[in-house]
Write a protein that holds these residues in place. Sequence first.
Motif, mmCIF file in Angstrom:
data_model
loop_
_atom_site.group_PDB
_atom_site.id
_atom_site.type_symbol
_atom_site.label_atom_id
_atom_site.label_comp_id
_atom_site.label_asym_id
_atom_site.label_seq_id
_atom_site.Cartn_x
_atom_site.Cartn_y
_atom_site.Cartn_z
ATOM 1 N N MET A 1 0.852 -1.189 0.000
ATOM 2 C CA MET A 1 0.000 0.000 0.000
ATOM 3 C C MET A 1 0.888 1.240 0.000
ATOM 4 S SD MET A 1 -3.112 0.956 2.567
ATOM 5 C CE MET A 1 -4.083 -0.386 1.883
ATOM 6 N N ASP A 2 0.604 2.168 -0.920
ATOM 7 C CA ASP A 2 1.475 3.341 -0.998
ATOM 8 C C ASP A 2 1.130 4.355 0.089
ATOM 9 O OD1 ASP A 2 -0.713 4.907 -1.910
ATOM 10 O OD2 ASP A 2 -0.262 4.446 -3.991
ATOM 11 N N ALA A 3 2.020 5.331 0.273
ATOM 12 C CA ALA A 3 1.894 6.285 1.380
ATOM 13 C C ALA A 3 0.637 7.145 1.234
ATOM 14 C CB ALA A 3 3.140 7.173 1.444
ATOM 15 N N TRP A 4 0.320 7.527 0.013
ATOM 16 C CA TRP A 4 -0.877 8.362 -0.194
ATOM 17 C C TRP A 4 -2.138 7.614 0.211
ATOM 18 C CZ3 TRP A 4 -5.378 7.815 -2.924
ATOM 19 C CH2 TRP A 4 -6.165 8.959 -3.048
ATOM 20 N N GLN A 5 -2.241 6.357 -0.192
ATOM 21 C CA GLN A 5 -3.418 5.557 0.135
ATOM 22 C C GLN A 5 -3.525 5.331 1.644
ATOM 23 O OE1 GLN A 5 -3.459 1.516 -1.432
ATOM 24 N NE2 GLN A 5 -5.577 1.786 -2.091
ATOM 25 N N LEU A 6 -2.398 5.028 2.281
ATOM 26 C CA LEU A 6 -2.408 4.824 3.724
ATOM 27 C C LEU A 6 -2.807 6.100 4.450
ATOM 28 C CD1 LEU A 6 -1.880 3.100 6.215
ATOM 29 C CD2 LEU A 6 0.538 3.709 6.040
ATOM 30 N N ASP A 7 -2.323 7.238 3.994
ATOM 31 C CA ASP A 7 -2.673 8.511 4.621
ATOM 32 C C ASP A 7 -4.170 8.776 4.524
ATOM 33 O OD1 ASP A 7 -1.812 11.065 5.878
ATOM 34 O OD2 ASP A 7 -2.566 11.917 4.014
ATOM 35 N N THR A 37 -1.756 -6.127 8.151
ATOM 36 C CA THR A 37 -0.754 -5.069 7.977
ATOM 37 C C THR A 37 -1.394 -3.698 8.046
ATOM 38 O OG1 THR A 37 0.647 -6.508 6.636
ATOM 39 C CG2 THR A 37 0.988 -4.137 6.416
ATOM 40 N N LEU A 38 -2.495 -3.512 7.309
ATOM 41 C CA LEU A 38 -3.178 -2.219 7.331
ATOM 42 C C LEU A 38 -3.702 -1.911 8.726
ATOM 43 C CD1 LEU A 38 -4.410 0.315 6.101
ATOM 44 C CD2 LEU A 38 -6.369 -1.081 5.374
ATOM 45 N N ALA A 39 -4.329 -2.882 9.373
ATOM 46 C CA ALA A 39 -4.887 -2.652 10.708
ATOM 47 C C ALA A 39 -3.797 -2.219 11.685
ATOM 48 C CB ALA A 39 -5.584 -3.910 11.210
ATOM 49 N N ALA A 40 -2.637 -2.881 11.643
ATOM 50 C CA ALA A 40 -1.534 -2.523 12.537
ATOM 51 C C ALA A 40 -1.011 -1.119 12.232
ATOM 52 C CB ALA A 40 -0.413 -3.548 12.416
ATOM 53 N N GLU A 41 -0.941 -0.759 10.966
ATOM 54 C CA GLU A 41 -0.467 0.579 10.596
ATOM 55 C C GLU A 41 -1.442 1.653 11.071
ATOM 56 O OE1 GLU A 41 0.016 -0.060 6.399
ATOM 57 O OE2 GLU A 41 2.185 -0.360 6.591
ATOM 58 N N ALA A 201 -19.620 -4.105 2.217
ATOM 59 C CA ALA A 201 -18.627 -3.133 2.691
ATOM 60 C C ALA A 201 -19.079 -1.696 2.434
ATOM 61 C CB ALA A 201 -17.292 -3.378 1.998
ATOM 62 N N ASP A 202 -18.682 -0.799 3.334
ATOM 63 C CA ASP A 202 -18.903 0.632 3.117
ATOM 64 C C ASP A 202 -17.863 1.217 2.167
ATOM 65 O OD1 ASP A 202 -21.072 1.120 5.124
ATOM 66 O OD2 ASP A 202 -19.532 0.368 6.485
ATOM 67 N N LEU A 203 -16.699 0.587 2.110
ATOM 68 C CA LEU A 203 -15.597 1.078 1.279
ATOM 69 C C LEU A 203 -14.827 -0.114 0.733
ATOM 70 C CD1 LEU A 203 -13.822 3.548 0.346
ATOM 71 C CD2 LEU A 203 -12.441 3.112 2.404
ATOM 72 N N VAL A 204 -14.641 -0.145 -0.589
ATOM 73 C CA VAL A 204 -13.772 -1.149 -1.215
ATOM 74 C C VAL A 204 -12.441 -0.487 -1.509
ATOM 75 C CG1 VAL A 204 -13.438 -2.658 -3.212
ATOM 76 C CG2 VAL A 204 -15.720 -2.430 -2.181
ATOM 77 N N VAL A 205 -11.377 -1.106 -1.027
ATOM 78 C CA VAL A 205 -10.032 -0.527 -1.123
ATOM 79 C C VAL A 205 -9.201 -1.367 -2.080
ATOM 80 C CG1 VAL A 205 -7.963 0.157 0.127
ATOM 81 C CG2 VAL A 205 -10.200 0.288 1.256
ATOM 82 N N PRO A 206 -8.956 -0.902 -3.316
ATOM 83 C CA PRO A 206 -8.018 -1.612 -4.185
ATOM 84 C C PRO A 206 -6.604 -1.316 -3.677
ATOM 85 C CG PRO A 206 -9.471 -0.113 -5.426
ATOM 86 C CD PRO A 206 -9.549 0.266 -3.982
ATOM 87 N N VAL A 207 -5.914 -2.336 -3.225
ATOM 88 C CA VAL A 207 -4.624 -2.137 -2.583
ATOM 89 C C VAL A 207 -3.565 -1.883 -3.655
ATOM 90 C CG1 VAL A 207 -2.884 -3.142 -1.081
ATOM 91 C CG2 VAL A 207 -5.303 -3.590 -0.656
ATOM 92 N N ALA A 208 -2.932 -0.722 -3.573
ATOM 93 C CA ALA A 208 -1.867 -0.383 -4.486
ATOM 94 C C ALA A 208 -0.565 -0.986 -3.994
ATOM 95 C CB ALA A 208 -1.736 1.140 -4.595
ATOM 96 N N VAL A 209 0.163 -1.639 -4.888
ATOM 97 C CA VAL A 209 1.459 -2.221 -4.531
ATOM 98 C C VAL A 209 2.531 -1.668 -5.452
ATOM 99 C CG1 VAL A 209 0.531 -4.334 -3.566
ATOM 100 C CG2 VAL A 209 1.031 -4.237 -5.995
ATOM 101 N N GLY A 210 3.712 -1.520 -4.909
ATOM 102 C CA GLY A 210 4.837 -1.026 -5.691
ATOM 103 C C GLY A 210 5.463 -2.132 -6.517
ATOM 104 N N PRO A 211 6.504 -1.807 -7.284
ATOM 105 C CA PRO A 211 7.166 -2.819 -8.095
ATOM 106 C C PRO A 211 7.894 -3.831 -7.230
ATOM 107 C CG PRO A 211 8.411 -0.758 -8.133
ATOM 108 C CD PRO A 211 7.111 -0.479 -7.418
ATOM 109 N N GLY A 212 8.063 -5.038 -7.785
ATOM 110 C CA GLY A 212 8.805 -6.065 -7.067
ATOM 111 C C GLY A 212 7.917 -7.125 -6.485
#
Length: 212
Positions: A1-7, A37-41, A201-212
Amino acid sequence: MDAWQLDALTRRARRLAAPGQRRILGIAGAPGAGKSTLAAELVAALGGSAVLVPMDGFHLAQAELRRLGRADRKGAPDTFDAVGYAALLARLREPAPGAVVYAPAFDRALEEAVAGSIAVAPDVPLVITEGNYLLHDDEAWAPVRAFIDEAWFLELDPVVRVRRLVDRHVRFGKERPYAERWVSDSDEANARLVAQGRHHADLVVPVAVGPG
């Protein structure tokens, strides 16, 4: 998940963590989607305003799964104490004044749930819970959604998700060929069940992943 999405998700969770009223945020999704991972963040970002209570603490014990003949399907809906999980959410939603609620956690090293692992103080405004079946509306799981104020559903590219799942099983001691079979035969069967609850769900979150 990228920083913008997490924010953006952190800002949304922070609005739920208003003092004076207990709210429950549920994060659902298929195995390996990144729920824990998201919940802990989010809990880390919100500090003392949130506590994490995972659904996995309600795994049935290995001995009970063997007795029931379900050990080879661990992770399926009927390998959890769904009624107990719903009862805990009910207690958490309406905290008694001054009373700490203790929740179980799942120890991956032991492959067992451990009771009394998570303390939830009555003044914590937000409980974040995550797991596969928060939006599952079959049988014992159906009451769970009513105790969740806002539910998110995480979606991750299936190829990435499966790779992460296999790697996680290997990290916790399974041989890779066994892990690959388990993911194909068990985890992916559960993933198809989980997807059926997406519309709750109230919100569907397409999880963005970086390269690799």
